[in-house]
Write a protein that holds these residues in place. Structure first.
Motif, PDB file in Angstrom:
ATOM      1  N   ASN A   5       0.804  -1.219   0.000  1.00 42.54           N
ATOM      2  CA  ASN A   5       0.000   0.000   0.000  1.00 42.54           C
ATOM      3  C   ASN A   5       0.840   1.275   0.000  1.00 42.54           C
ATOM      4  OD1 ASN A   5      -2.351  -1.480   0.013  1.00 42.54           O
ATOM      5  ND2 ASN A   5      -2.548  -1.450   2.229  1.00 42.54           N
ATOM      6  N   LEU A   6       2.150   1.162   0.074  1.00 42.25           N
ATOM      7  CA  LEU A   6       2.993   2.354   0.085  1.00 42.25           C
ATOM      8  C   LEU A   6       3.041   2.977  -1.306  1.00 42.25           C
ATOM      9  CD1 LEU A   6       6.010   1.198   2.277  1.00 42.25           C
ATOM     10  CD2 LEU A   6       4.243   2.846   2.892  1.00 42.25           C
ATOM     11  N   THR A   7       2.761   4.250  -1.361  1.00 40.97           N
ATOM     12  CA  THR A   7       2.829   4.973  -2.632  1.00 40.97           C
ATOM     13  C   THR A   7       4.247   5.514  -2.819  1.00 40.97           C
ATOM     14  OG1 THR A   7       2.275   7.106  -1.656  1.00 40.97           O
ATOM     15  CG2 THR A   7       0.420   5.697  -2.360  1.00 40.97           C
ATOM     16  N   THR A   8       4.516   5.967  -4.028  1.00 40.02           N
ATOM     17  CA  THR A   8       5.800   6.588  -4.307  1.00 40.02           C
ATOM     18  C   THR A   8       6.006   7.801  -3.407  1.00 40.02           C
ATOM     19  OG1 THR A   8       5.689   5.814  -6.591  1.00 40.02           O
ATOM     20  CG2 THR A   8       7.212   7.612  -6.125  1.00 40.02           C
ATOM     21  N   GLU A   9       4.962   8.582  -3.206  1.00 40.39           N
ATOM     22  CA  GLU A   9       5.054   9.767  -2.345  1.00 40.39           C
ATOM     23  C   GLU A   9       5.380   9.372  -0.902  1.00 40.39           C
ATOM     24  OE1 GLU A   9       2.381   9.189  -4.458  1.00 40.39           O
ATOM     25  OE2 GLU A   9       3.190  10.520  -5.996  1.00 40.39           O
ATOM     26  N   GLN A  10       4.773   8.284  -0.411  1.00 44.10           N
ATOM     27  CA  GLN A  10       5.065   7.823   0.947  1.00 44.10           C
ATOM     28  C   GLN A  10       6.510   7.342   1.063  1.00 44.10           C
ATOM     29  OE1 GLN A  10       1.693   5.139   0.999  1.00 44.10           O
ATOM     30  NE2 GLN A  10       0.804   6.246   2.745  1.00 44.10           N
ATOM     31  N   SER A 129      23.008  -4.300 -13.047  1.00 45.26           N
ATOM     32  CA  SER A 129      21.832  -4.604 -13.866  1.00 45.26           C
ATOM     33  C   SER A 129      20.625  -4.799 -12.968  1.00 45.26           C
ATOM     34  CB  SER A 129      22.036  -5.911 -14.649  1.00 45.26           C
ATOM     35  OG  SER A 129      23.131  -5.825 -15.498  1.00 45.26           O
ATOM     36  N   PHE A 130      19.577  -4.040 -13.230  1.00 46.44           N
ATOM     37  CA  PHE A 130      18.304  -4.257 -12.562  1.00 46.44           C
ATOM     38  C   PHE A 130      17.444  -5.091 -13.511  1.00 46.44           C
ATOM     39  CE2 PHE A 130      19.982  -0.517 -10.405  1.00 46.44           C
ATOM     40  CZ  PHE A 130      19.792  -0.872  -9.079  1.00 46.44           C
ATOM     41  N   GLU A 131      16.203  -5.293 -13.163  1.00 50.02           N
ATOM     42  CA  GLU A 131      15.332  -6.121 -13.988  1.00 50.02           C
ATOM     43  C   GLU A 131      15.210  -5.556 -15.393  1.00 50.02           C
ATOM     44  OE1 GLU A 131      11.603  -6.528 -12.005  1.00 50.02           O
ATOM     45  OE2 GLU A 131      12.509  -7.394 -10.250  1.00 50.02           O
ATOM     46  N   PRO A 132      15.203  -6.405 -16.401  1.00 46.83           N
ATOM     47  CA  PRO A 132      15.361  -7.848 -16.336  1.00 46.83           C
ATOM     48  C   PRO A 132      16.836  -8.215 -16.192  1.00 46.83           C
ATOM     49  CG  PRO A 132      15.032  -7.185 -18.614  1.00 46.83           C
ATOM     50  CD  PRO A 132      14.926  -5.938 -17.768  1.00 46.83           C
ATOM     51  N   LEU A 133      17.098  -9.181 -15.335  1.00 44.96           N
ATOM     52  CA  LEU A 133      18.468  -9.616 -15.091  1.00 44.96           C
ATOM     53  C   LEU A 133      18.952 -10.497 -16.240  1.00 44.96           C
ATOM     54  CD1 LEU A 133      18.294 -10.529 -11.301  1.00 44.96           C
ATOM     55  CD2 LEU A 133      19.372  -8.531 -12.339  1.00 44.96           C
ATOM     56  N   THR A 151      10.393 -14.797   4.474  1.00 45.10           N
ATOM     57  CA  THR A 151      11.041 -14.555   5.765  1.00 45.10           C
ATOM     58  C   THR A 151      10.684 -13.200   6.356  1.00 45.10           C
ATOM     59  OG1 THR A 151      12.892 -15.940   5.060  1.00 45.10           O
ATOM     60  CG2 THR A 151      13.267 -14.517   6.968  1.00 45.10           C
ATOM     61  N   PHE A 152      10.684 -12.165   5.523  1.00 45.78           N
ATOM     62  CA  PHE A 152      10.552 -10.803   6.044  1.00 45.78           C
ATOM     63  C   PHE A 152       9.200 -10.140   5.733  1.00 45.78           C
ATOM     64  CE2 PHE A 152      15.079 -11.662   5.506  1.00 45.78           C
ATOM     65  CZ  PHE A 152      15.529 -11.429   6.794  1.00 45.78           C
ATOM     66  N   GLY A 153       8.394 -10.751   4.863  1.00 46.16           N
ATOM     67  CA  GLY A 153       7.089 -10.192   4.562  1.00 46.16           C
ATOM     68  C   GLY A 153       7.134  -8.828   3.904  1.00 46.16           C
ATOM     69  N   VAL A 154       8.146  -8.591   3.087  1.00 48.24           N
ATOM     70  CA  VAL A 154       8.290  -7.309   2.399  1.00 48.24           C
ATOM     71  C   VAL A 154       7.961  -7.483   0.924  1.00 48.24           C
ATOM     72  CG1 VAL A 154       9.981  -6.399   4.048  1.00 48.24           C
ATOM     73  CG2 VAL A 154      10.777  -7.691   2.071  1.00 48.24           C
ATOM     74  N   SER A 155       7.755  -6.374   0.232  1.00 49.23           N
ATOM     75  CA  SER A 155       7.389  -6.393  -1.188  1.00 49.23           C
ATOM     76  C   SER A 155       8.522  -5.839  -2.041  1.00 49.23           C
ATOM     77  CB  SER A 155       6.147  -5.533  -1.422  1.00 49.23           C
ATOM     78  OG  SER A 155       5.046  -6.060  -0.739  1.00 49.23           O
ATOM     79  N   ALA A 156       8.584  -6.327  -3.272  1.00 51.26           N
ATOM     80  CA  ALA A 156       9.590  -5.838  -4.218  1.00 51.26           C
ATOM     81  C   ALA A 156       9.258  -4.415  -4.643  1.00 51.26           C
ATOM     82  CB  ALA A 156       9.648  -6.743  -5.438  1.00 51.26           C
ATOM     83  N   LEU A 157      10.280  -3.568  -4.685  1.00 52.61           N
ATOM     84  CA  LEU A 157      10.118  -2.211  -5.186  1.00 52.61           C
ATOM     85  C   LEU A 157      10.283  -2.261  -6.702  1.00 52.61           C
ATOM     86  CD1 LEU A 157       9.783   0.813  -4.425  1.00 52.61           C
ATOM     87  CD2 LEU A 157      12.285   0.961  -4.481  1.00 52.61           C
ATOM     88  N   PRO A 158       9.295  -1.808  -7.461  1.00 50.77           N
ATOM     89  CA  PRO A 158       9.427  -1.835  -8.918  1.00 50.77           C
ATOM     90  C   PRO A 158      10.598  -0.966  -9.386  1.00 50.77           C
ATOM     91  CG  PRO A 158       7.150  -1.421  -8.272  1.00 50.77           C
ATOM     92  CD  PRO A 158       7.988  -1.305  -7.033  1.00 50.77           C
ATOM     93  N   VAL A 161      10.037   2.745 -10.003  1.00 50.35           N
ATOM     94  CA  VAL A 161       9.950   3.571  -8.802  1.00 50.35           C
ATOM     95  C   VAL A 161      11.354   3.775  -8.221  1.00 50.35           C
ATOM     96  CG1 VAL A 161       8.992   3.746  -6.458  1.00 50.35           C
ATOM     97  CG2 VAL A 161       7.591   2.818  -8.327  1.00 50.35           C
ATOM     98  N   ALA A 162      12.143   2.722  -8.190  1.00 46.43           N
ATOM     99  CA  ALA A 162      13.497   2.815  -7.659  1.00 46.43           C
ATOM    100  C   ALA A 162      14.357   3.805  -8.427  1.00 46.43           C
ATOM    101  CB  ALA A 162      14.170   1.437  -7.675  1.00 46.43           C
ATOM    102  N   GLU A 163      14.099   3.957  -9.718  1.00 45.43           N
ATOM    103  CA  GLU A 163      14.916   4.829 -10.564  1.00 45.43           C
ATOM    104  C   GLU A 163      14.466   6.288 -10.566  1.00 45.43           C
ATOM    105  OE1 GLU A 163      14.861   2.761 -14.312  1.00 45.43           O
ATOM    106  OE2 GLU A 163      16.602   1.559 -13.747  1.00 45.43           O
ATOM    107  N   LEU A 164      13.428   6.622  -9.793  1.00 46.06           N
ATOM    108  CA  LEU A 164      12.967   8.012  -9.760  1.00 46.06           C
ATOM    109  C   LEU A 164      14.014   8.930  -9.133  1.00 46.06           C
ATOM    110  CD1 LEU A 164       9.263   7.551  -8.650  1.00 46.06           C
ATOM    111  CD2 LEU A 164      10.097   8.262 -10.899  1.00 46.06           C
ATOM    112  N   PRO A 165      14.311  10.070  -9.775  1.00 44.68           N
ATOM    113  CA  PRO A 165      15.238  11.036  -9.170  1.00 44.68           C
ATOM    114  C   PRO A 165      14.620  11.616  -7.891  1.00 44.68           C
ATOM    115  CG  PRO A 165      14.850  11.532 -11.491  1.00 44.68           C
ATOM    116  CD  PRO A 165      13.864  10.488 -11.098  1.00 44.68           C
TER     117      PRO A 165
END
Length: 193
Positions: A5-10, A129-133, A151-158, A161-165
């Motif tokens: 549920n985390l948005t880019t703004e969050q 190299s990020f996706e696609p590997l 194990t950690f119950g976390v979600s992948a960051l697309p 989104v990761a590449e946003l300045p």
């Protein structure tokens, strides 16, 4: 709040809590409030480091054809695990490693690969190299993703989104080069053990 549920703004708001928009520390040589907050967060998560070590042991069992290691380094904002192909096999001209990062700031993770050229035991250059590997990295990355989520119950960051300045100074990364990935994970993804 669920990680999905985390948005880019969050996520950007979280990053701003831990990194500044100026070079305060480098100009004053004193820790900023953001540095203090990041250090406090590390102290908090390190109290549960046994879970991290158990996770690495589980990865070693799940990927017996790889050398698994802990690539965690501060001032990064993440735990990092690495998987190298087992030594002794004929290696291509570029060695490679798969890296899994779990942010200590937000309930997210990211996977990437690093390829590097060697001259003997010296690394000459590296390419992240990020996706696609690349194909040879996909199997360990899939295992990393499954085990991290279990194990950690976390979600992948697309990746997009990761590449946003972001307008933040993360160690030696400054705008316009700073990306959300740098603030939530590592400012030097190519730096692996």
């Amino acid at each position: 709040m669920s990680p999905t549920n985390l948005t880019t703004e969050q996520l950007l708001s979280i990053a701003r809590e831990y990194w500044r928009t100026d070079r305060y520390q480098h100009l004053t040589q004193e820790p900023s409030p953001e540095d203090d907050k990041r250090e406090a967060r590390w102290k908090e998560v390190l109290q549960k480091v046994d879970r991290w070590h158990a996770f690495l042991a589980d990865l070693k069992q799940a990927l017996p054809d790889f050398t698994i290691g802990d690539g965690t380094a501060t001032p990064d904002a993440c735990f990092r695990c690495v998987a190298y192909p087992v030594k002794g096999r004929p290696l291509p001209p570029f060695d490679w490693v798969v890296v899994g990062c779990i942010s200590i700031l937000a309930p997210i993770y990211m996977l990437y690969g690093v390829e590097f050229e060697r001259a003997g035991k010296v690394r000459l250059g590296s390419k992240v190299s990020f996706e696609p590997l690349p194909p040879q990295m996909r199997h360990p990355a899939e295992v990393f993703a499954r085990k991290i989520e279990e194990t950690f119950g976390v979600s992948a960051l697309p990746r997009e989104v990761a590449e946003l300045p972001v307008p933040l100074v993360v160690e030696w990364k400054e705008p316009p080069e700073t990306r959300l990935f740098h603030a939530l994970f590592s400012n030097q993804p190519e730096s692996v053990p």
